[in-house]
Design a protein around this motif. Sequence first.
Motif, PDB file in Angstrom:
ATOM      1  N   HIS A  56      23.725  45.249  37.254  1.00  0.00           N
ATOM      2  CA  HIS A  56      24.175  44.240  38.219  1.00  0.00           C
ATOM      3  C   HIS A  56      23.597  42.864  37.859  1.00  0.00           C
ATOM      4  CE1 HIS A  56      26.474  46.440  41.264  1.00  0.00           C
ATOM      5  NE2 HIS A  56      25.659  47.455  41.068  1.00  0.00           N
ATOM      6  N   ARG A  59      25.372  41.459  34.951  1.00  0.00           N
ATOM      7  CA  ARG A  59      26.687  40.914  35.303  1.00  0.00           C
ATOM      8  C   ARG A  59      26.536  39.562  36.012  1.00  0.00           C
ATOM      9  NH1 ARG A  59      30.780  44.587  38.687  1.00  0.00           N
ATOM     10  NH2 ARG A  59      29.371  44.018  40.368  1.00  0.00           N
ATOM     11  N   ARG A 147      46.887  39.510  42.138  1.00  0.00           N
ATOM     12  CA  ARG A 147      45.534  39.343  41.604  1.00  0.00           C
ATOM     13  C   ARG A 147      45.534  38.158  40.623  1.00  0.00           C
ATOM     14  NH1 ARG A 147      40.026  39.639  41.925  1.00  0.00           N
ATOM     15  NH2 ARG A 147      39.143  39.873  39.872  1.00  0.00           N
ATOM     16  N   TYR A 163      37.066  35.150  45.658  1.00  0.00           N
ATOM     17  CA  TYR A 163      37.229  36.067  46.792  1.00  0.00           C
ATOM     18  C   TYR A 163      38.177  35.564  47.875  1.00  0.00           C
ATOM     19  CZ  TYR A 163      34.530  39.460  44.562  1.00  0.00           C
ATOM     20  OH  TYR A 163      34.155  40.410  43.657  1.00  0.00           O
ATOM     21  N   GLU A 192      43.717  46.220  41.167  1.00  0.00           N
ATOM     22  CA  GLU A 192      42.526  46.676  41.890  1.00  0.00           C
ATOM     23  C   GLU A 192      42.664  46.419  43.377  1.00  0.00           C
ATOM     24  OE1 GLU A 192      38.991  44.524  40.749  1.00  0.00           O
ATOM     25  OE2 GLU A 192      40.054  42.623  40.715  1.00  0.00           O
ATOM     26  N   GLY A 193      41.688  46.875  44.131  1.00  0.00           N
ATOM     27  CA  GLY A 193      41.642  46.589  45.560  1.00  0.00           C
ATOM     28  C   GLY A 193      41.000  45.223  45.783  1.00  0.00           C
ATOM     29  N   SER A 194      40.821  44.844  47.049  1.00  0.00           N
ATOM     30  CA  SER A 194      40.240  43.519  47.313  1.00  0.00           C
ATOM     31  C   SER A 194      38.785  43.463  46.858  1.00  0.00           C
ATOM     32  CB  SER A 194      40.362  43.182  48.794  1.00  0.00           C
ATOM     33  OG  SER A 194      39.553  44.031  49.577  1.00  0.00           O
ATOM     34  N   GLY A 195      38.128  44.629  46.837  1.00  0.00           N
ATOM     35  CA  GLY A 195      36.740  44.668  46.371  1.00  0.00           C
ATOM     36  C   GLY A 195      36.429  45.987  45.702  1.00  0.00           C
ATOM     37  N   GLU A 196      37.455  46.590  45.065  1.00  0.00           N
ATOM     38  CA  GLU A 196      37.272  47.926  44.458  1.00  0.00           C
ATOM     39  C   GLU A 196      38.169  48.060  43.232  1.00  0.00           C
ATOM     40  OE1 GLU A 196      38.942  47.741  47.479  1.00  0.00           O
ATOM     41  OE2 GLU A 196      37.296  47.954  48.899  1.00  0.00           O
ATOM     42  N   ASN A 197      37.735  48.877  42.307  1.00  0.00           N
ATOM     43  CA  ASN A 197      38.618  49.324  41.216  1.00  0.00           C
ATOM     44  C   ASN A 197      39.360  50.568  41.683  1.00  0.00           C
ATOM     45  OD1 ASN A 197      35.931  48.224  39.468  1.00  0.00           O
ATOM     46  ND2 ASN A 197      37.947  47.529  38.794  1.00  0.00           N
ATOM     47  N   LEU A 215      37.832  43.196  38.035  1.00  0.00           N
ATOM     48  CA  LEU A 215      36.397  43.077  37.782  1.00  0.00           C
ATOM     49  C   LEU A 215      35.916  44.325  37.019  1.00  0.00           C
ATOM     50  CD1 LEU A 215      33.984  41.130  38.577  1.00  0.00           C
ATOM     51  CD2 LEU A 215      33.402  42.863  40.254  1.00  0.00           C
ATOM     52  N   GLY A 217      33.922  46.808  37.079  1.00  0.00           N
ATOM     53  CA  GLY A 217      33.109  47.433  38.126  1.00  0.00           C
ATOM     54  C   GLY A 217      32.059  48.383  37.556  1.00  0.00           C
ATOM     55  N   ILE A 218      30.879  48.289  38.126  1.00  0.00           N
ATOM     56  CA  ILE A 218      29.782  49.160  37.687  1.00  0.00           C
ATOM     57  C   ILE A 218      30.000  50.575  38.226  1.00  0.00           C
ATOM     58  CG2 ILE A 218      27.269  49.494  37.945  1.00  0.00           C
ATOM     59  CD1 ILE A 218      27.232  46.276  37.759  1.00  0.00           C
ATOM     60  N   ARG A 220      32.994  51.815  38.654  1.00  0.00           N
ATOM     61  CA  ARG A 220      34.062  52.302  37.766  1.00  0.00           C
ATOM     62  C   ARG A 220      33.446  52.913  36.505  1.00  0.00           C
ATOM     63  NH1 ARG A 220      36.757  50.032  33.311  1.00  0.00           N
ATOM     64  NH2 ARG A 220      39.019  50.343  33.179  1.00  0.00           N
ATOM     65  N   GLY A 254      33.621  51.219  44.150  1.00  0.00           N
ATOM     66  CA  GLY A 254      32.935  49.936  44.283  1.00  0.00           C
ATOM     67  C   GLY A 254      31.544  50.175  44.821  1.00  0.00           C
TER      68      GLY A 254
HETATM   69  N1  PMP Z   1      36.777  44.579  42.020  1.00  0.00           N
HETATM   70  C1  PMP Z   1      36.396  43.584  42.835  1.00  0.00           C
HETATM   71  C2  PMP Z   1      37.311  42.435  43.051  1.00  0.00           C
HETATM   72  C3  PMP Z   1      35.144  43.641  43.483  1.00  0.00           C
HETATM   73  O1  PMP Z   1      34.765  42.660  44.302  1.00  0.00           O
HETATM   74  C4  PMP Z   1      34.310  44.757  43.276  1.00  0.00           C
HETATM   75  C5  PMP Z   1      32.989  44.844  43.993  1.00  0.00           C
HETATM   76  N2  PMP Z   1      31.969  44.204  43.274  1.00  0.00           N
HETATM   77  C6  PMP Z   1      34.745  45.768  42.407  1.00  0.00           C
HETATM   78  C7  PMP Z   1      35.984  45.642  41.800  1.00  0.00           C
HETATM   79  C8  PMP Z   1      33.883  46.950  42.107  1.00  0.00           C
HETATM   80  O2  PMP Z   1      32.770  46.565  41.347  1.00  0.00           O
HETATM   81  P1  PMP Z   1      31.383  47.339  41.453  1.00  0.00           P
HETATM   82  O3  PMP Z   1      31.697  48.772  41.239  1.00  0.00           O
HETATM   83  O4  PMP Z   1      30.560  46.763  40.355  1.00  0.00           O
HETATM   84  O5  PMP Z   1      30.829  47.053  42.784  1.00  0.00           O
END
Ligand code: PMP
Length: 304
Positions: A56, A59, A147, A163, A192-197, A215, A217-218, A220, A254
Motif C-alpha cells: 500500500h 502504491r 470509467r 474519485y 471495475e466497481g466504484s472502489g473494487e476490482n 486500479l 488493486g492489492i 485483486r 477491494g
Molecule cells: N478500484 C478502485 C477504483 C478502488 O478505489 C479500489 C480501492 N482502493 C480498488 C479498485 C481495489 O484496490 P485495493 O484492493 O488495493 O483496495
Amino acid sequence: MADRDGLIWLDGEMRPWREAKIHVLTHTLHYGMGVFEGVRAYETAQGAAIFRLREHTDRLFNSAHILGMTIPYDRATLNQAQCDAVRENGLSSGYIRPMCFYGSEGMGLRADNLKVHVMVAAWSWGAYLGEDNMRRGIRVRVSSFTRHHVNVTMCRAKANGNYMNSMMALQEALRDGYDEALLLDTAGYVMEGSGENIFIVRDGVLYTPDLTSALDGITRRTVMTLAAEIGLPVIEKRITRDEVYIADEAFFTGTAAEVTPIREVDGRAIGCGTRGPITERLQSLYFDQVHGRRGEHPEWLTLV
Ligand code: PMP
C-alpha cells in the motif's frame, strides 16, 4: 467523523483528532490533486496487524510519482505512522487512511510553491458493503458513467480527484436501489466497481479485466495469488457486460470491500443468484490470510 476522541498523525506528529485541521484554501480541496491509500488492519493471534502495508505504501509513492508530487517522508516513516495510528487509537482492527495533499500557499494551477502535507487516520470500519451481503451477495448495476480514460486521469494513481467518477457512479446505483456500480471503460468493456476490482467465474476458471483503466488493486493481486495456490486458473482479459450476465459467479475485491459476492447485475441473477462456491472458498481463504490463520505469506502482515 471529525468530532471524536483519538489521534491523527499529521505532518510528523500525532495530534488530537479534533485538532487535525487544515485551512479552507488548501489547494487539494479545490482541485483534487492529492493521493491516498485505503489500508486495513486485522485482528490476529499476535495482535492487530496491517495487511500488505508495504504494498500500500509503495502504491502511495507511485501515485505521488505519477502526479509529480514529492512526499516529504520516506516509506519507513509512513509505515511506522500507520502502525502508530492503529496502536495509539487502541484498535484491534480497522481502516487506515494515509493521504498526501498540497497546502494553502497558493491557488494557481502551477502548484510549484506548495508544501506537501501527509496525514494518517485510523478508525474501526466493518464490512464496507454490509455484513449480510458478504454471504448473500450484492446487487449491481452497470453505470451510465464511464470509467476514466487512461490519458484523461492517471488510472494507476490512487488520486483524490479520480474519485468524483466513482462517486457519481455509486450514487447513481444507490439512487436506483442497487448496492454498487459496475463501470465500463471507454471502449465499453467491463472495468471495475466504484472502489473494487471485479472477477467472474466460468466453468471453474477465474477471469478479471486487464488492468488498463482499473486500479491495480492489492486485494485483486492477493486473490490471484490465493487462486493460484488452490489450483484455480486465473485469466486476465477483456470482459463484456454480457459475459458477466452469464457468469457462474462474480465478486468484487477491494481493501474496504474485501471479497464481496455479486448476486445480480442489471436485474439478472448471476449463477444461482447467491454467493457461489468458488467465491465462498476464496472469501474464506482471504479472511484466513488477513487474520494470520494461514501459514503462507507471513510477510503480508505487519504487527503494529
Ligand atoms: N478500484 C478502485 C477504483 C478502488 O478505489 C479500489 C480501492 N482502493 C480498488 C479498485 C481495489 O484496490 P485495493 O484492493 O488495493 O483496495
